[in-house]
Write a protein that holds these residues in place. Sequence first.
Motif, short mmCIF file in Angstrom:
data_model
loop_
_atom_site.label_atom_id
_atom_site.label_comp_id
_atom_site.label_asym_id
_atom_site.label_seq_id
_atom_site.Cartn_x
_atom_site.Cartn_y
_atom_site.Cartn_z
N VAL A 186 -35.89 52.54 95.27
CA VAL A 186 -35.22 53.59 96.03
C VAL A 186 -36.29 54.44 96.71
N GLY A 187 -36.11 54.75 97.99
CA GLY A 187 -37.09 55.56 98.71
C GLY A 187 -36.43 56.46 99.73
N ARG A 188 -37.26 57.25 100.42
CA ARG A 188 -36.76 58.15 101.45
C ARG A 188 -35.97 57.37 102.50
N GLY A 189 -34.83 57.93 102.90
CA GLY A 189 -33.99 57.26 103.89
C GLY A 189 -32.87 56.46 103.28
N ASP A 190 -32.98 56.13 101.97
CA ASP A 190 -31.88 55.45 101.29
C ASP A 190 -30.77 56.46 100.98
N MET A 191 -29.60 55.97 100.66
CA MET A 191 -28.48 56.84 100.33
C MET A 191 -27.82 56.36 99.04
N ILE A 192 -27.63 57.29 98.10
CA ILE A 192 -26.96 56.98 96.84
C ILE A 192 -25.50 57.38 96.96
N VAL A 193 -24.60 56.42 96.76
CA VAL A 193 -23.16 56.65 96.94
C VAL A 193 -22.41 56.08 95.74
N LYS A 194 -21.12 56.38 95.65
CA LYS A 194 -20.30 55.80 94.59
C LYS A 194 -19.98 54.34 94.96
N ILE A 195 -19.90 53.50 93.95
CA ILE A 195 -19.65 52.07 94.19
C ILE A 195 -18.34 51.85 94.94
N ASN A 196 -17.31 52.63 94.57
CA ASN A 196 -15.98 52.40 95.16
C ASN A 196 -15.71 53.24 96.41
N ASN A 197 -16.74 53.92 96.94
CA ASN A 197 -16.54 54.75 98.14
C ASN A 197 -17.86 54.75 98.92
N GLN A 198 -17.95 53.86 99.90
CA GLN A 198 -19.22 53.69 100.60
C GLN A 198 -19.06 53.89 102.11
N PRO A 199 -20.09 54.43 102.76
CA PRO A 199 -20.07 54.51 104.22
C PRO A 199 -20.25 53.13 104.82
N GLU A 200 -20.05 53.04 106.13
CA GLU A 200 -20.25 51.76 106.81
C GLU A 200 -21.72 51.59 107.20
N LEU A 201 -22.23 50.39 107.03
CA LEU A 201 -23.57 50.06 107.51
C LEU A 201 -23.43 49.45 108.89
N LYS A 202 -23.94 50.17 109.90
CA LYS A 202 -23.78 49.71 111.27
C LYS A 202 -25.10 49.79 112.02
N GLN A 203 -25.35 48.76 112.79
CA GLN A 203 -26.53 48.73 113.64
C GLN A 203 -26.17 49.13 115.07
N GLU A 204 -24.91 48.94 115.42
CA GLU A 204 -24.42 49.31 116.75
C GLU A 204 -23.11 50.08 116.59
N PHE A 205 -23.00 51.24 117.29
CA PHE A 205 -21.83 52.08 117.08
C PHE A 205 -21.63 53.00 118.29
N ASP A 206 -20.39 53.49 118.44
CA ASP A 206 -20.04 54.40 119.52
C ASP A 206 -20.16 55.85 119.06
N VAL A 207 -20.66 56.72 119.95
CA VAL A 207 -20.82 58.13 119.61
C VAL A 207 -20.45 59.00 120.80
N MET A 208 -20.15 60.27 120.52
CA MET A 208 -20.12 61.30 121.56
C MET A 208 -21.49 61.94 121.55
N LEU A 209 -22.16 61.91 122.71
CA LEU A 209 -23.54 62.35 122.80
C LEU A 209 -23.64 63.57 123.71
N CYS A 210 -24.32 64.60 123.25
CA CYS A 210 -24.61 65.76 124.09
C CYS A 210 -26.09 65.69 124.45
N TRP A 211 -26.37 65.56 125.76
CA TRP A 211 -27.75 65.42 126.20
C TRP A 211 -28.39 66.80 126.31
N LEU A 212 -29.53 67.01 125.66
CA LEU A 212 -30.13 68.33 125.52
C LEU A 212 -31.38 68.54 126.35
N HIS A 213 -31.92 67.48 126.95
CA HIS A 213 -33.24 67.55 127.56
C HIS A 213 -33.17 67.71 129.07
#
Length: 419
Positions: free
Chosen positions: A300-327
Motif C-alpha cells: 500500500v502506498g501514496r495514491g492508493d485508496m482503502i475502501v470497503k469490500i462491498n462498496n467500491q468506487p469505479e476504476l476508470k481510465q477514461e471518463f466524462d467530466v464538467m470542466l471549468c478552465w481556470l488559466h
Amino acid sequence: MEINNNQLLRFTTAGSVDDGKSTLIGRLLYDSKSIFEDQLESVSATSAKKGHKGVDLALFTDGLRDEREQGITIDVAYRYFTTPKRKFIIADTPGHIQYTRNMVTGASTANAAVILIDARHGVIEQTKRHAFIASLLNIPHLMVCINKMDLVNYSEAQFSKIVSQFEEFSSKLLIKDVRFIPISALDGDNVVNRSENMDWYQGGTLLNILETLHISSDINKIDARFPVQTVIRLQDKGSSDYRGYAGRIVSGIYRRGDEIAVLPSGFTSKIQSINAGEKELQEAYAPMSIALTLEDDIDVGRGDMIVKINNQPELKQEFDVMLCWLHNDCAKPKMKYIVLHTSNEQRAMIKEVIYKIDINTYDRVETDITLNMNDIARVKIRCTRPLMLDAYRENRSTGSFILIDEVSRETVAAGMVIS
C-alpha cells in the motif's frame, strides 16, 4: 435543533461588482464582535484617510493593496470567525467576470453559498453565472441576499419581484435548499440583527440561518473512501513492526475489523487498528485524519485508496467530466497534463471537448469548443492509469480533481466527474 458548538461551517460569498460582498462580511465580523482591536484601529485609520465618516466595513476583507485602491475584490479572501453556536470560514470571491474562476476555488469545499443581488438591479448575468457554479459544485445550501434594500425604500414588492426572477431561472438548476433574505449590509439590516425597517420579512437573519443550518447530513457517510497520503514506519524500540497508512477519510465510516480492499491493486485485508495521534479508536469517520494498520502485509502506498469490500468506487481510465478552465492560456486537446485526484497523481489529456455551457441560457454550445478562461464544458479525459472515481453528485471528494500544467506546475482546470 441541537447545534454542535465545535462544528465548522464553510461558506462562500459571490455577486457582481459593487453588490456589497465585502461590506456584508465586514458587517458580519463587526456586529458579531469578531474583529481584533488593532485591526479595527487600522481600518478606522484607512477609512478616515479616504474621507469616510464611519468605518469602511469592506476594508476588513479587502486585504490586497490593489483591492483597497480599486475598491474591488481580486483574490479569494478567506476569513475566520466564531460565535457561541458555530465556527465559520468565509471565502469572499470576486465579482468581476474575469475572476469567476476564483469562485470555483472558494466554493469547492463550501457547505453553503451566499449570493448577493443589488435590490436596484435584480438578477443579472453574474447572478446566473454564480448560481450555476453553486449548482455545478453541488453546494447543498444557497442563501440569496437581496442587498441595498435601503436604496429601494425597503420595498417588499421589489424583494418579491427579485425572488420570482431568481426562482424562474434557478428551476433549471439542481439546488436543494434556497433561502431569500432582504438585507442592507451597510446599515446592518437582517445581517446579524433583525431589521426594524422590514417587519414584513418573517424569516431569520443571515447569521441566524448560518448558525442553524443542518450540515451534518451533507457529508457522505455511506461510501467509505480513504485515500492514502503516506506510510508511517515507527523506529521506536518495540514498534519496528508498525506500518500505518495515514491520510484523511473523505467519506464514510471505518471500524476495527472491517473487511477492506486496497485500490487499484484489489488486495483485501481487515482493519487491525485505527489511530488518531497517540489515541487508538474503535471507529473513525469523515473528515478525520487517521492512520490505519491492516492484518495482512500488503503493498500500500501514496495514491492508493482503502475502501470497503462491498462498496467500491469505479476504476476508470477514461471518463466524462464538467470542466471549468481556470488559466489565461486556452486548453490544448491531446496535450499531456497532470491530474491530481485525492492523493493520486497521474498524467492525463483532454481527449475531446463535447460541448460548452452558455452561462446566460444554460444551452449547450457545440460549434465553438475552444476552452478559454472561465469556460465551463463537458469533456472526455483519458489518464495513463485508472483513477478511483465516484460521480461528483454522490461524492464531492472522490468526484473532483484538478489539472496541472506539466511545465509551469500551474493549476489550469478543475473538474467534476459525471461518468
